[in-house]
Design a protein around this motif. Structure first.
Motif, PDB file in Angstrom:
ATOM      1  N   LEU A   1     -20.018   7.910 -99.335  1.00 10.99           N
ATOM      2  CA  LEU A   1     -20.952   6.722 -99.270  1.00 10.99           C
ATOM      3  C   LEU A   1     -20.291   5.463 -99.608  1.00 10.99           C
ATOM      4  O   LEU A   1     -20.837   4.558 -98.901  1.00 10.99           O
ATOM      5  CB  LEU A   1     -22.064   7.136-100.265  1.00 10.99           C
ATOM      6  N   SER A   2     -19.313   5.500-100.341  1.00 17.50           N
ATOM      7  CA  SER A   2     -18.789   4.080-100.828  1.00 17.50           C
ATOM      8  C   SER A   2     -17.918   3.464 -99.634  1.00 17.50           C
ATOM      9  O   SER A   2     -17.879   2.536 -99.621  1.00 17.50           O
ATOM     10  CB  SER A   2     -17.932   4.546-102.203  1.00 17.50           C
ATOM     11  N   LEU A   3     -17.299   4.644 -98.998  1.00 23.70           N
ATOM     12  CA  LEU A   3     -16.652   4.094 -97.930  1.00 23.70           C
ATOM     13  C   LEU A   3     -17.616   3.506 -96.815  1.00 23.70           C
ATOM     14  O   LEU A   3     -17.135   2.569 -95.975  1.00 23.70           O
ATOM     15  CB  LEU A   3     -15.621   5.380 -97.304  1.00 23.70           C
ATOM     16  N   ALA A   4     -18.723   4.006 -96.746  1.00 27.57           N
ATOM     17  CA  ALA A   4     -19.736   3.472 -95.731  1.00 27.57           C
ATOM     18  C   ALA A   4     -20.231   2.054 -96.202  1.00 27.57           C
ATOM     19  O   ALA A   4     -20.307   1.127 -95.272  1.00 27.57           O
ATOM     20  CB  ALA A   4     -20.873   4.327 -95.612  1.00 27.57           C
ATOM     21  N   GLY A   5     -20.152   2.120 -97.496  1.00 33.11           N
ATOM     22  CA  GLY A   5     -20.436   0.710 -98.055  1.00 33.11           C
ATOM     23  C   GLY A   5     -19.405  -0.301 -97.556  1.00 33.11           C
ATOM     24  O   GLY A   5     -19.720  -1.532 -97.337  1.00 33.11           O
ATOM     25  N   LEU A   6     -18.212   0.132 -97.919  1.00 33.05           N
ATOM     26  CA  LEU A   6     -17.020  -0.919 -97.522  1.00 33.05           C
ATOM     27  C   LEU A   6     -16.986  -1.205 -95.928  1.00 33.05           C
ATOM     28  O   LEU A   6     -16.755  -2.194 -95.583  1.00 33.05           O
ATOM     29  CB  LEU A   6     -15.654  -0.076 -97.848  1.00 33.05           C
ATOM     30  N   TYR A   7     -17.332  -0.211 -95.261  1.00 35.26           N
ATOM     31  CA  TYR A   7     -17.624  -0.588 -93.610  1.00 35.26           C
ATOM     32  C   TYR A   7     -18.493  -1.562 -93.506  1.00 35.26           C
ATOM     33  O   TYR A   7     -18.365  -2.383 -92.548  1.00 35.26           O
ATOM     34  CB  TYR A   7     -18.077   0.835 -92.885  1.00 35.26           C
TER      35      TYR A   7
ATOM     36  N   ASN B   1     -17.132 -10.094-102.578  1.00 35.56           N
ATOM     37  CA  ASN B   1     -15.763  -9.531-103.370  1.00 35.56           C
ATOM     38  C   ASN B   1     -16.218  -8.598-104.483  1.00 35.56           C
ATOM     39  O   ASN B   1     -15.486  -7.637-104.790  1.00 35.56           O
ATOM     40  CB  ASN B   1     -15.070 -10.615-104.063  1.00 35.56           C
ATOM     41  N   LEU B   2     -17.295  -8.998-105.272  1.00 28.22           N
ATOM     42  CA  LEU B   2     -17.869  -8.283-106.310  1.00 28.22           C
ATOM     43  C   LEU B   2     -18.458  -6.762-105.701  1.00 28.22           C
ATOM     44  O   LEU B   2     -18.045  -5.770-106.259  1.00 28.22           O
ATOM     45  CB  LEU B   2     -18.836  -9.026-107.140  1.00 28.22           C
ATOM     46  N   VAL B   3     -19.094  -6.901-104.699  1.00 26.19           N
ATOM     47  CA  VAL B   3     -19.466  -5.671-104.202  1.00 26.19           C
ATOM     48  C   VAL B   3     -18.473  -4.849-103.577  1.00 26.19           C
ATOM     49  O   VAL B   3     -18.426  -3.564-103.618  1.00 26.19           O
ATOM     50  CB  VAL B   3     -20.372  -6.068-102.810  1.00 26.19           C
ATOM     51  N   PHE B   4     -17.505  -5.428-102.985  1.00 30.03           N
ATOM     52  CA  PHE B   4     -16.155  -4.744-102.573  1.00 30.03           C
ATOM     53  C   PHE B   4     -15.625  -3.973-103.679  1.00 30.03           C
ATOM     54  O   PHE B   4     -15.221  -2.750-103.854  1.00 30.03           O
ATOM     55  CB  PHE B   4     -15.102  -5.542-101.936  1.00 30.03           C
ATOM     56  N   PHE B   5     -15.509  -4.442-104.722  1.00 26.17           N
ATOM     57  CA  PHE B   5     -14.805  -4.114-105.963  1.00 26.17           C
ATOM     58  C   PHE B   5     -15.677  -2.941-106.540  1.00 26.17           C
ATOM     59  O   PHE B   5     -15.094  -1.882-107.049  1.00 26.17           O
ATOM     60  CB  PHE B   5     -14.562  -5.196-107.126  1.00 26.17           C
ATOM     61  N   LEU B   6     -17.041  -2.951-106.558  1.00 26.97           N
ATOM     62  CA  LEU B   6     -17.808  -1.968-106.838  1.00 26.97           C
ATOM     63  C   LEU B   6     -17.625  -0.831-105.906  1.00 26.97           C
ATOM     64  O   LEU B   6     -17.801   0.467-106.578  1.00 26.97           O
ATOM     65  CB  LEU B   6     -19.419  -2.555-106.910  1.00 26.97           C
TER      66      LEU B   6
END
Length: 174
Positions: A49-55, A14-19
């Protein structure tokens, strides 16, 4: 209400998602706020790149790699080429409305406040998600069976946009 926040941030995912969500939203806001085109392209790349992290967090690794390769790499480079191929004026105009930035921040804080309140008051159903064994195979099946017409229309649209960019670039040379 604060107990829900503590529970949310107690999980590393959840913390990584928030970031990642913060970087995606911040990149999008900076994209529309900046006046220099190169800064705008960098902001869009951060958003991609942030969207890729969310994926990756959603266990959609294929989509994450496609996001990095196609959008963060290809589209950003295409934007930079477009910047280099066009002529720009020397100085950019200053914003004539100084209240615009204050109003923008008030709107952003208000939106996040409303979203925070709604998410705190909403109860989300807990269901078990069964991910397919091979994400890429399932995406391929859906893409070439159920969604083949939109896929082909998208390729035609991209080809027309590419030809239009070449025509516009040729007109500037003449």
């Amino acid at each position: 209400m604060l107990a829900n926040i503590a529970d949310f941030f107690s999980s590393g995912a959840n913390l990584v998602f928030f970031l990642f969500a913060l970087f995606a939203i911040g990149g999008a806001i900076f994209m529309i706020s900046f006046t220099k085109v190169v800064s705008m392209v960098v902001s869009v790349a951060v958003t991609f790149l942030s969207l890729a992290g969310l994926y990756v967090l959603l266990e959609a690794e294929f989509l994450a790699m496609a996001q990095v390769l196609i959008y963060a790499g290809g589209i950003s480079i295409l934007m930079i080429f477009g910047i280099m191929m066009t002529r720009h004026q020397g100085e950019e105009e200053e914003s004539k409305q100084p209240w615009y930035s204050r109003l923008l921040w008030i709107g952003i804080i208000g939106l996040f406040g409303i979203l925070f309140y709604v998410f705190q008051k909403t109860t989300f159903p807990q269901t078990e998600f069964k991910a397919p064994e091979d994400n890429t195979l399932e995406i391929g099946k859906l893409l070439f069976n159920q969604h083949v017409i939109p896929f082909e229309l998208m390729s035609v649209l991209l080809t027309v946009a590419f030809i239009g960019a070449i025509v516009l670039a040729k007109r500037e040379e003449e």
